[in-house]
Write a protein that holds these residues in place. Structure first.
Motif, PDB file in Angstrom:
ATOM      1  N   ILE A 289       0.860  -1.177   0.000  1.00 34.74           N
ATOM      2  CA  ILE A 289       0.000   0.000   0.000  1.00 34.74           C
ATOM      3  C   ILE A 289       0.905   1.239   0.000  1.00 34.74           C
ATOM      4  CG2 ILE A 289      -0.339  -0.409   2.465  1.00 34.74           C
ATOM      5  CD1 ILE A 289      -3.069   0.789   2.225  1.00 34.74           C
ATOM      6  N   THR A 290       0.606   2.169  -0.910  1.00 32.62           N
ATOM      7  CA  THR A 290       1.386   3.413  -0.955  1.00 32.62           C
ATOM      8  C   THR A 290       0.587   4.525  -0.277  1.00 32.62           C
ATOM      9  OG1 THR A 290       0.486   3.958  -3.144  1.00 32.62           O
ATOM     10  CG2 THR A 290       2.621   2.863  -3.095  1.00 32.62           C
ATOM     11  N   MET A 291       1.289   5.321   0.507  1.00 30.80           N
ATOM     12  CA  MET A 291       0.646   6.398   1.284  1.00 30.80           C
ATOM     13  C   MET A 291       1.481   7.671   1.181  1.00 30.80           C
ATOM     14  SD  MET A 291       0.071   4.024   4.622  1.00 30.80           S
ATOM     15  CE  MET A 291       1.321   2.846   4.121  1.00 30.80           C
ATOM     16  N   ALA A 292       0.815   8.810   1.297  1.00 32.88           N
ATOM     17  CA  ALA A 292       1.511  10.116   1.352  1.00 32.88           C
ATOM     18  C   ALA A 292       0.487  11.132   1.839  1.00 32.88           C
ATOM     19  CB  ALA A 292       2.105  10.480  -0.012  1.00 32.88           C
ATOM     20  N   LYS A 293       0.471  12.313   1.233  1.00 29.00           N
ATOM     21  CA  LYS A 293      -0.550  13.335   1.504  1.00 29.00           C
ATOM     22  C   LYS A 293      -0.971  13.451   2.967  1.00 29.00           C
ATOM     23  CE  LYS A 293      -2.416  13.502  -3.222  1.00 29.00           C
ATOM     24  NZ  LYS A 293      -2.172  14.873  -3.626  1.00 29.00           N
ATOM     25  N   GLY A 294      -2.069  12.796   3.364  1.00 33.99           N
ATOM     26  CA  GLY A 294      -2.624  12.977   4.705  1.00 33.99           C
ATOM     27  C   GLY A 294      -1.769  12.439   5.834  1.00 33.99           C
ATOM     28  N   ILE A 295      -0.660  11.833   5.515  1.00 34.10           N
ATOM     29  CA  ILE A 295       0.136  11.094   6.506  1.00 34.10           C
ATOM     30  C   ILE A 295       0.808  12.003   7.540  1.00 34.10           C
ATOM     31  CG2 ILE A 295       2.284  11.088   5.164  1.00 34.10           C
ATOM     32  CD1 ILE A 295       2.753   8.218   5.958  1.00 34.10           C
ATOM     33  N   ALA A 296       1.167  13.232   7.182  1.00 33.69           N
ATOM     34  CA  ALA A 296       2.038  14.008   8.082  1.00 33.69           C
ATOM     35  C   ALA A 296       1.628  15.476   8.235  1.00 33.69           C
ATOM     36  CB  ALA A 296       3.493  13.911   7.629  1.00 33.69           C
ATOM     37  N   GLY A 297       0.334  15.742   8.093  1.00 29.38           N
ATOM     38  CA  GLY A 297      -0.171  17.089   8.377  1.00 29.38           C
ATOM     39  C   GLY A 297       0.444  18.186   7.535  1.00 29.38           C
ATOM     40  N   GLY A 298       0.931  17.848   6.353  1.00 31.23           N
ATOM     41  CA  GLY A 298       1.464  18.859   5.453  1.00 31.23           C
ATOM     42  C   GLY A 298       2.966  18.757   5.228  1.00 31.23           C
ATOM     43  N   LEU A 299       3.645  17.975   6.048  1.00 32.37           N
ATOM     44  CA  LEU A 299       5.079  17.802   5.799  1.00 32.37           C
ATOM     45  C   LEU A 299       5.284  16.689   4.780  1.00 32.37           C
ATOM     46  CD1 LEU A 299       4.996  19.290   8.669  1.00 32.37           C
ATOM     47  CD2 LEU A 299       7.443  18.819   8.537  1.00 32.37           C
ATOM     48  N   PRO A 300       6.353  16.801   3.983  1.00 33.39           N
ATOM     49  CA  PRO A 300       6.538  15.805   2.923  1.00 33.39           C
ATOM     50  C   PRO A 300       7.005  14.463   3.469  1.00 33.39           C
ATOM     51  CG  PRO A 300       8.272  17.478   2.817  1.00 33.39           C
ATOM     52  CD  PRO A 300       7.351  17.882   3.929  1.00 33.39           C
ATOM     53  N   LEU A 301       6.142  13.479   3.348  1.00 31.18           N
ATOM     54  CA  LEU A 301       6.478  12.127   3.789  1.00 31.18           C
ATOM     55  C   LEU A 301       5.618  11.169   2.985  1.00 31.18           C
ATOM     56  CD1 LEU A 301       8.139  10.565   6.039  1.00 31.18           C
ATOM     57  CD2 LEU A 301       5.955  10.301   7.215  1.00 31.18           C
ATOM     58  N   SER A 302       6.194  10.045   2.602  1.00 33.88           N
ATOM     59  CA  SER A 302       5.400   8.997   1.961  1.00 33.88           C
ATOM     60  C   SER A 302       5.902   7.650   2.440  1.00 33.88           C
ATOM     61  CB  SER A 302       5.483   9.105   0.438  1.00 33.88           C
ATOM     62  OG  SER A 302       6.792   8.813  -0.023  1.00 33.88           O
ATOM     63  N   ALA A 303       5.117   6.628   2.152  1.00 34.19           N
ATOM     64  CA  ALA A 303       5.452   5.304   2.685  1.00 34.19           C
ATOM     65  C   ALA A 303       4.980   4.209   1.755  1.00 34.19           C
ATOM     66  CB  ALA A 303       4.797   5.127   4.056  1.00 34.19           C
ATOM     67  N   VAL A 304       5.700   3.086   1.820  1.00 34.75           N
ATOM     68  CA  VAL A 304       5.208   1.828   1.273  1.00 34.75           C
ATOM     69  C   VAL A 304       5.166   0.853   2.435  1.00 34.75           C
ATOM     70  CG1 VAL A 304       5.532  -0.030  -0.403  1.00 34.75           C
ATOM     71  CG2 VAL A 304       6.364   2.272  -0.933  1.00 34.75           C
ATOM     72  N   THR A 305       3.996   0.271   2.665  1.00 31.11           N
ATOM     73  CA  THR A 305       3.849  -0.736   3.716  1.00 31.11           C
ATOM     74  C   THR A 305       3.315  -1.998   3.065  1.00 31.11           C
ATOM     75  OG1 THR A 305       3.409   0.918   5.428  1.00 31.11           O
ATOM     76  CG2 THR A 305       2.601  -1.311   5.860  1.00 31.11           C
ATOM     77  N   GLY A 306       3.816  -3.143   3.512  1.00 30.54           N
ATOM     78  CA  GLY A 306       3.295  -4.374   2.920  1.00 30.54           C
ATOM     79  C   GLY A 306       3.855  -5.620   3.550  1.00 30.54           C
ATOM     80  N   ARG A 307       3.511  -6.744   2.919  1.00 28.72           N
ATOM     81  CA  ARG A 307       3.921  -8.059   3.413  1.00 28.72           C
ATOM     82  C   ARG A 307       5.429  -8.107   3.608  1.00 28.72           C
ATOM     83  NH1 ARG A 307       0.185 -12.100   3.065  1.00 28.72           N
ATOM     84  NH2 ARG A 307      -1.700 -11.511   1.938  1.00 28.72           N
ATOM     85  N   ALA A 308       5.838  -8.606   4.757  1.00 31.33           N
ATOM     86  CA  ALA A 308       7.263  -8.626   5.110  1.00 31.33           C
ATOM     87  C   ALA A 308       8.090  -9.325   4.036  1.00 31.33           C
ATOM     88  CB  ALA A 308       7.445  -9.305   6.462  1.00 31.33           C
ATOM     89  N   GLU A 309       7.575 -10.448   3.521  1.00 27.43           N
ATOM     90  CA  GLU A 309       8.410 -11.209   2.573  1.00 27.43           C
ATOM     91  C   GLU A 309       8.631 -10.458   1.263  1.00 27.43           C
ATOM     92  OE1 GLU A 309       5.461 -12.057   3.750  1.00 27.43           O
ATOM     93  OE2 GLU A 309       4.198 -12.974   2.201  1.00 27.43           O
ATOM     94  N   LEU A 310       7.678  -9.603   0.883  1.00 31.97           N
ATOM     95  CA  LEU A 310       7.868  -8.794  -0.324  1.00 31.97           C
ATOM     96  C   LEU A 310       8.804  -7.629  -0.028  1.00 31.97           C
ATOM     97  CD1 LEU A 310       4.176  -8.491  -1.636  1.00 31.97           C
ATOM     98  CD2 LEU A 310       5.903 -10.168  -2.300  1.00 31.97           C
ATOM     99  N   MET A 311       8.505  -6.937   1.060  1.00 32.42           N
ATOM    100  CA  MET A 311       9.279  -5.753   1.425  1.00 32.42           C
ATOM    101  C   MET A 311      10.752  -6.101   1.682  1.00 32.42           C
ATOM    102  SD  MET A 311       7.168  -3.133   1.408  1.00 32.42           S
ATOM    103  CE  MET A 311       8.173  -1.892   2.205  1.00 32.42           C
ATOM    104  N   ASP A 312      10.993  -7.324   2.179  1.00 37.20           N
ATOM    105  CA  ASP A 312      12.362  -7.719   2.520  1.00 37.20           C
ATOM    106  C   ASP A 312      13.085  -8.432   1.384  1.00 37.20           C
ATOM    107  OD1 ASP A 312      12.234  -6.583   5.006  1.00 37.20           O
ATOM    108  OD2 ASP A 312      11.715  -8.436   6.068  1.00 37.20           O
TER     109      ASP A 312
END
Ligand code: PLZ
Length: 448
Positions: A289-312
């Motif tokens: 899942i990709t995330m950004a925008k609403g994550i940090a109240g206006g500061l630039p931040l984004s994330a990828v979260t997902g299954r450990a075996e894929l991410m690793d």
């Protein structure tokens, strides 16, 4: 130049108040400098210049107070200069501003990862990596999916928007203005139809999904597909809510075929739709899942979260970046997430949705130019059409948006055909202010 500081946040004046023509003289002067100093292609929607913002309003440099129905494109869900965010950022500023997490790690990055692993759907081991922009999260999700599957093809959908960097731009559907003249585009990107209930002839969700699946199987073969990437509720493309069953059918098919399901929740995530994520409305559990925008109240931040075996799956050092997960942005994210939870903003998003949907559904009864009112929570759209043919009416849309701007309301349009008015208010907006903003939009419609 006289120095003056206006404090934003919830203490800012919470009313619509115009004291000059729009744009006012100070805005005009600064925008003239923009013209000489900033690249023309970096456009702007409103002809005003910001001075402060908070709650549900934005003050311009001429002292005009606007009702904010855009949240800087779905970013300031917790409100501009949210006090929790401001406090956390200030504290972090005094300690350190940067180390590069990949050089010297810090706890807040890890705490953000833990929190995202907790609030994203799926009861399995997860990992998170942080980046700066939505586009960068998208690029990294694709890298991760390719590395983990050893496959190359990525499937995206019609009407999609995934960003402006080279790979994200290739994933984005619309040519003008996003892709025009910017090729060559990244290879191994394929596009299939999605689900657009208002315009796809009444296909059910499973039917629309099967149409996409058939095209993928015929043209690519499931075994060559690394991932599909999809906005569970499309943003720039027109706030399109897929027909029920579309996402679950796709999810089931990807699972059977070893294809990574990437949900791009950059616009639809973080309480915007009234739940943490848009996929939650149908119980769909993505692999990434990709995330950004609403994550940090206006500061630039984004994330990828997902299954450990894929991410690793990728080699150490394969993912990173100088600024990814900057400590100030991480402090802001922890405070923003606290605000979503403690200030019960998910419930607020649902309430905002009820107000918006209620008012526009009522207006629709007497105005056939309102083709459809749709959306979830505080992500609501009104699609404007020529009543006889239901063909898109971008000219009417532009007139209504302009009327709103001239009358003190920040309002955004979207849609492949430019005929959708979208509502993305900060979740901290007061009911009365929201009602007044809707009133201006309704007035704009009546006069256009
Ligand atoms: N994925 C679903 O909505 C950004 C674009 C504004 P960045 N949407 C706003 C503009 O005109 O560029 C978006 C999105 C979805 C990815 C992105 C890209 O996020 O942070 O703008 O890179």
């Amino acid at each position: 130049m006289t120095a003056h500081i206006t404090v934003g946040g919830p203490d800012l004046i919470q009313e619509r108040r115009l004291v000059t023509e729009i744009p006012g003289p100070r805005s005009r002067e600064i925008l003239q400098r923009k013209e000489s100093a900033v690249a023309r292609s970096v456009g702007h929607t409103l002809p005003i210049v910001a001075d402060a913002a908070g709650g549900g309003t934005l003050l311009d440099v001429d002292g005009n107070s606007f009702i904010d129905l855009g949240s800087g494109i779905a970013v300031t869900g917790v409100g501009n200069s949210n006090p929790r965010v401001v406090r956390a950022v200030r504290e972090q500023l005094d300690r350190f501003t940067h180390t590069a997490f990949t050089v010297v790690p810090y706890e807040s990055y890890i705490a953000v990862a833990e929190k995202l692993n907790e609030i994203t759907p799926g009861n399995f081991a997860k990992r998170t990596a942080l980046f700066n922009s939505g586009s960068e999260a998208v690029e990294n999700a694709v890298k991760i999916a390719r590395r983990a599957t050893g496959r190359q093809a990525i499937v995206a959908f019609e009407h999609s928007f995934h960003g402006r960097t080279n790979l994200a731009m290739a994933l984005t559907a619309k040519s003008a203005p996003y892709k025009q003249g910017f090729g060559p585009f990244a290879p191994e990107i394929y596009r299939v139809p999605g689900s657009y209930p208002y315009r796809d002839g009444g296909l059910t969700g499973p039917e629309a999904a099967r149409q996409a699946i058939e095209q993928i199987e015929n043209e690519l073969g499931a075994e060559s597909v690394a991932a599909i990437i999809i906005e569970p509720m499309q943003g720039e493309g027109g706030f399109i809510v897929p027909a029920e069953g579309f996402l679950p059918t796709l999810r089931e098919w990807t699972e059977r075929n070893g294809i990574v399901f990437i949900a791009d929740e950059i616009q639809s995530g973080f309480a915007r739709t009234g739940l943490w994520f848009a996929v939650d409305h149908e119980g769909v559990v993505p692999d990434l899942i990709t995330m950004a925008k609403g994550i940090a109240g206006g500061l630039p931040l984004s994330a990828v979260t997902g299954r450990a075996e894929l991410m690793d799956a990728a080699q150490v050092g394969g993912l990173g970046g100088t600024y990814g997960g900057n400590p100030i942005a991480c402090a802001a994210a922890l405070a923003a997430i606290e605000s979503y939870e403690e200030d019960e903003l998910l419930g607020r998003a649902r309430r905002i949705g009820e107000i918006l949907t209620g008012r526009f559904t009522e207006l629709q009864k007497a105005d056939p130019r309102i083709g459809q009112v749709r959306g979830r929570g505080a992500m609501i759209a009104v699609e404007l059409v020529h009543p006889d043919t239901l063909s898109p009416d971008p000219a009417l849309t532009a007139r209504v948006v302009k009327y709103a701007h001239e009358n003190g309301v920040i309002l955004l349009a979207c849609g492949t055909y430019g005929n959708v008015i979208r509502f993305l208010p900060p979740l901290t907006i007061e009911d009365q202010l929201l009602q007044e903003g809707i009133g201006i939009v309704a007035e704009g419609l009546a006069r256009s």
